[in-house]
Design a protein around this motif. Structure first.
Motif, PDB file in Angstrom:
ATOM      1  N   LEU A  62     -12.675 -84.369 -43.385  1.00  0.00           N
ATOM      2  CA  LEU A  62     -12.499 -82.992 -42.563  1.00  0.00           C
ATOM      3  C   LEU A  62     -11.305 -82.662 -41.868  1.00  0.00           C
ATOM      4  O   LEU A  62     -10.978 -83.760 -41.092  1.00  0.00           O
ATOM      5  CB  LEU A  62     -13.736 -82.768 -41.690  1.00  0.00           C
ATOM      6  N   ARG A  63     -10.648 -81.741 -41.884  1.00  0.00           N
ATOM      7  CA  ARG A  63      -9.333 -81.330 -41.021  1.00  0.00           C
ATOM      8  C   ARG A  63      -9.963 -80.273 -40.162  1.00  0.00           C
ATOM      9  O   ARG A  63      -9.659 -78.992 -40.652  1.00  0.00           O
ATOM     10  CB  ARG A  63      -8.267 -81.288 -42.171  1.00  0.00           C
ATOM     11  N   LEU A  64     -10.102 -80.521 -39.014  1.00  0.00           N
ATOM     12  CA  LEU A  64     -10.728 -79.393 -38.229  1.00  0.00           C
ATOM     13  C   LEU A  64      -9.695 -79.408 -36.753  1.00  0.00           C
ATOM     14  O   LEU A  64      -9.062 -80.622 -36.516  1.00  0.00           O
ATOM     15  CB  LEU A  64     -12.048 -79.557 -37.690  1.00  0.00           C
ATOM     16  N   LYS A  65      -9.569 -78.293 -36.238  1.00  0.00           N
ATOM     17  CA  LYS A  65      -8.944 -78.355 -34.832  1.00  0.00           C
ATOM     18  C   LYS A  65      -9.685 -79.316 -34.096  1.00  0.00           C
ATOM     19  O   LYS A  65     -11.013 -79.664 -33.922  1.00  0.00           O
ATOM     20  CB  LYS A  65      -8.841 -77.022 -34.309  1.00  0.00           C
ATOM     21  N   LYS A  66      -8.856 -80.004 -32.920  1.00  0.00           N
ATOM     22  CA  LYS A  66      -9.435 -80.864 -32.128  1.00  0.00           C
ATOM     23  C   LYS A  66     -10.765 -80.358 -31.120  1.00  0.00           C
ATOM     24  O   LYS A  66     -11.621 -80.919 -31.091  1.00  0.00           O
ATOM     25  CB  LYS A  66      -8.325 -81.420 -31.132  1.00  0.00           C
ATOM     26  N   TRP A  67     -10.409 -79.137 -30.761  1.00  0.00           N
ATOM     27  CA  TRP A  67     -11.631 -78.718 -29.910  1.00  0.00           C
ATOM     28  C   TRP A  67     -12.892 -78.202 -30.630  1.00  0.00           C
ATOM     29  O   TRP A  67     -13.790 -78.643 -30.151  1.00  0.00           O
ATOM     30  CB  TRP A  67     -11.070 -77.428 -29.062  1.00  0.00           C
ATOM     31  N   ILE A 106     -14.976 -90.723 -37.224  1.00  0.00           N
ATOM     32  CA  ILE A 106     -15.989 -91.161 -38.207  1.00  0.00           C
ATOM     33  C   ILE A 106     -16.234 -89.922 -38.732  1.00  0.00           C
ATOM     34  O   ILE A 106     -16.323 -90.007 -40.050  1.00  0.00           O
ATOM     35  CB  ILE A 106     -17.611 -91.448 -37.272  1.00  0.00           C
ATOM     36  N   MET A 107     -16.341 -88.486 -38.409  1.00  0.00           N
ATOM     37  CA  MET A 107     -16.523 -87.348 -39.171  1.00  0.00           C
ATOM     38  C   MET A 107     -15.450 -87.216 -40.171  1.00  0.00           C
ATOM     39  O   MET A 107     -15.377 -87.040 -41.118  1.00  0.00           O
ATOM     40  CB  MET A 107     -16.810 -86.174 -38.138  1.00  0.00           C
ATOM     41  N   GLY A 108     -14.080 -87.307 -39.447  1.00  0.00           N
ATOM     42  CA  GLY A 108     -12.983 -86.973 -40.223  1.00  0.00           C
ATOM     43  C   GLY A 108     -12.695 -87.922 -41.301  1.00  0.00           C
ATOM     44  O   GLY A 108     -12.392 -87.710 -42.427  1.00  0.00           O
ATOM     45  N   GLY A 109     -12.754 -89.308 -41.106  1.00  0.00           N
ATOM     46  CA  GLY A 109     -12.741 -90.420 -41.971  1.00  0.00           C
ATOM     47  C   GLY A 109     -13.749 -90.324 -43.100  1.00  0.00           C
ATOM     48  O   GLY A 109     -13.550 -90.309 -44.286  1.00  0.00           O
ATOM     49  N   ALA A 126       6.401 -83.763 -38.572  1.00  0.00           N
ATOM     50  CA  ALA A 126       6.409 -84.032 -39.837  1.00  0.00           C
ATOM     51  C   ALA A 126       5.489 -83.577 -41.003  1.00  0.00           C
ATOM     52  O   ALA A 126       5.554 -83.435 -42.072  1.00  0.00           O
ATOM     53  CB  ALA A 126       6.298 -85.621 -40.105  1.00  0.00           C
ATOM     54  N   VAL A 127       4.392 -83.253 -40.455  1.00  0.00           N
ATOM     55  CA  VAL A 127       3.355 -82.688 -41.004  1.00  0.00           C
ATOM     56  C   VAL A 127       2.591 -81.487 -40.469  1.00  0.00           C
ATOM     57  O   VAL A 127       2.483 -81.368 -39.037  1.00  0.00           O
ATOM     58  CB  VAL A 127       1.988 -83.797 -41.281  1.00  0.00           C
ATOM     59  N   ASP A 128       1.860 -80.550 -41.217  1.00  0.00           N
ATOM     60  CA  ASP A 128       0.886 -79.692 -40.829  1.00  0.00           C
ATOM     61  C   ASP A 128      -0.470 -79.905 -40.804  1.00  0.00           C
ATOM     62  O   ASP A 128      -0.784 -80.111 -41.971  1.00  0.00           O
ATOM     63  CB  ASP A 128       1.517 -78.526 -41.731  1.00  0.00           C
ATOM     64  N   PRO A 129      -1.143 -80.183 -39.489  1.00  0.00           N
ATOM     65  CA  PRO A 129      -2.496 -80.594 -39.718  1.00  0.00           C
ATOM     66  C   PRO A 129      -3.524 -79.676 -40.248  1.00  0.00           C
ATOM     67  O   PRO A 129      -4.523 -80.092 -40.849  1.00  0.00           O
ATOM     68  CB  PRO A 129      -2.868 -80.778 -38.336  1.00  0.00           C
ATOM     69  N   GLU A 130      -2.836 -78.289 -40.682  1.00  0.00           N
ATOM     70  CA  GLU A 130      -3.938 -77.350 -41.351  1.00  0.00           C
ATOM     71  C   GLU A 130      -3.595 -77.411 -42.600  1.00  0.00           C
ATOM     72  O   GLU A 130      -4.386 -76.665 -43.494  1.00  0.00           O
ATOM     73  CB  GLU A 130      -3.818 -76.050 -40.684  1.00  0.00           C
TER      74      GLU A 130
END
Length: 518
Positions: free
Chosen positions: A384-389, A377-380, A29-33
């Motif tokens: 920030l929208r970063l790759k998981k790794w 915590i960082m994303g919220g 449904a969405v593109d994380p990037e």
């Protein structure tokens, strides 16, 4: 920024495969990037399918929640057990063993009460996540001025780093025990650093696989510490008296404060509000939220009962073996296994290694959930929208790098390591208001929670608990800092820091009060 509501499915005779086929996948449904999509898109690529209350295909009917179902409870089971790991981390185990060795059975009632208070706080966090479809860090970013939001983020990160250092060191101690001393602490820290890749590997196969892995670690702790409990054979009468008859003396006040202070972990408050969103429910439908909260309450209660029993077993083992002895004040996390081995002997399986296995499970599970919490915590807070790794490496590096220095410096000094753990307990304890006050403020707001805001009685009760926790941890801070403060300059600096600390707490309370009037 487009908000994408989580998908849901309905009740009835439809087969699970058909229901699952109708459920839109978050990753499709969405593109994380994509900057135009929700920042929450990366959190769960695929939600767990649960049975809702609407017709298949999304009919508008929103009736009462369906009757209790064991199958639904199983589908909702998971987030509460991940949350409960914070009640079983190495810092808690050290608090348990010191309470048992110094205070005997007398503080078991406080352990029970603190766990009950912890359950109440964690259920507020779950309530916030389910009712709003957002987690606490996201809401803090939206509801506070930028300077206050950044301060709250910094406090959450500091608390998380302190907890992670303890957890990584706990794992390293366990590796040292199980290897017979072949691997020193710094080697165990490096080994533990790679557990975030286990997390990434399991998460790629779905959240249920990750939850199953944590269930295995909790079961390992339960078996290990139950085995120790059986080896120690503590008095059942003394155990019941300790649970039912409150006792507190000046000699055990520090252990009592430690028990209460270890229960509420700031990062866990943020984590639980995000974990509950791994299930596919519609937060815009009242019956969906009611149903989810019912099952989350049951599974979180069951999880914390298990964690309480594990903590109880650890406390009573050390109470039976070391209360009233000369070595009671000397026992810490690193030398506890050796003391157990001397006291209880080998048996069918050396108790030293049983302790090591339980400690390793506690350390590994809590470090991985700490990494998980760090991502939210960082994303919220920072959106920030970063790759998981990349996020995993960043959040883990904050703890691993200082922990390697700690392990190298303290590897040969048990007493120094215990002092460090005390400092880390204080560090986490003083961060508690910066998670609790925003949580209690938001769950009391109708604009945020809608029909699921807590009522005045519940508000009063939770604020009393928060005030108690803040007071207890304030005492811990003042008592700890009162040792070794010499000179006017150092005393003035500490007083200034405490003044700034209290000012920020007062600001958060007043901000919440003013906000509630709008």
């Amino acid at each position: 920024m487009t908000h994408i509501d989580p998908p849901f499915v309905s009740d009835g005779s439809t087969a699970e495969e058909e229901v699952e086929s109708l459920l839109p996948r978050r990753s499709a449904a969405v593109d994380p990037e994509d900057d135009e999509t929700s920042e929450r898109a990366y959190e769960y690529d695929e939600k767990v399918v649960v049975v809702g209350v609407s017709d298949v295909g999304g009919a508008a009917f929103d009736g009462p929640p369906p009757p209790f179902s064991w199958r639904k409870l199983w589908l909702f089971t998971g987030p509460g057990f991940l949350m409960s790991i914070a009640f079983l981390d190495p810092g808690n185990l050290e608090g348990d063993l010191q309470a048992g060795a110094v205070a005997g059975f007398s503080l078991l009632w406080l352990l029970l009460s603190a766990t009950a208070m912890g359950l109440m706080i964690q259920m507020l966090s779950a309530r916030l996540g389910v009712a709003t479809g957002r987690h606490l860090a996201e809401l803090c970013r939206e509801e506070y001025p930028k300077w206050a939001m950044l301060a709250l983020w910094l406090m959450a990160e500091v608390a998380l780093i302190g907890a992670d250092i303890q957890e990584v060191i706990g794992s390293a101690i366990a590796i040292k025990i199980l290897s017979g001393g072949v691997f020193p602490l710094w080697t165990g820290v490096i080994v533990t650093a790679f557990d975030c890749f286990i997390f990434l590997f399991l998460e790629n196969y779905g959240v249920r696989k990750l939850e199953a892995f944590f269930a295995f670690l909790i079961a390992t702790m339960a078996i290990s510490f139950t085995w120790m409990f059986g080896e120690a054979k503590p008095s059942g009468k003394e155990l019941l008296i300790g649970l039912l008859v409150p006792k507190l003396s000046s000699k055990t006040i520090n252990q009592a404060v430690g028990i209460v202070g270890c229960v509420i972990m700031p990062h866990n408050v943020f984590l639980h509000s995000a974990l509950v969103q791994s299930r596919a429910i519609d937060p815009n439908k009242k019956s969906h939220v009611q149903e989810a909260l019912r099952y989350y309450t049951l599974e979180s209660t069951a999880a914390l009962i298990i964690s309480f029993l594990i903590n109880l077993f650890v406390t009573t083992v050390f109470a039976k073996g070391f209360y009233g002895t000369e070595e009671a004040d000397l026992i810490g996390l690193e030398n506890a296994g050796n003391y157990l081995q001397v006291k209880y002997g080998g048996g069918l399986f050396p108790i030293l290694y049983i302790w090591g296995i339980g400690l390793l499970a506690a350390g590994q599970s809590s470090t991985i959930t700490g990494t998980y919490a760090g991502q939210f915590i960082m994303g919220g807070f920072l959106n920030l929208r970063l790759k998981k790794w990349i996020r995993s490496i960043i959040t883990r590096s904050f703890a691993i790098i200082p922990t390697i220095f700690v392990a190298l410096f303290f590897d040969t000094s048990d007493s120094a390591l215990d002092i460090l753990n005390q400092w880390l307990n204080v560090l986490q304890s003083v961060q508690i208001p910066f998670a609790l006050i925003p949580l209690l403020t938001m769950v009391s707001k109708e604009r945020i929670m809608g029909a699921f805001k807590i009522g005045p009685i519940y508000q009063a009760l939770t604020w009393v608990i928060a005030a108690l926790l803040i007071t207890i941890n304030g005492y811990l801070l003042i008592d700890f800092l009162s040792f070794g403060i010499q000179g006017m300059l150092l005393g003035s600096i500490i007083c200034a820091i405490i003044a700034m600390y209290m000012t920020f707490i007062i600001y958060l309370i007043l901000h919440g009060t003013q906000y509630s009037s709008r």
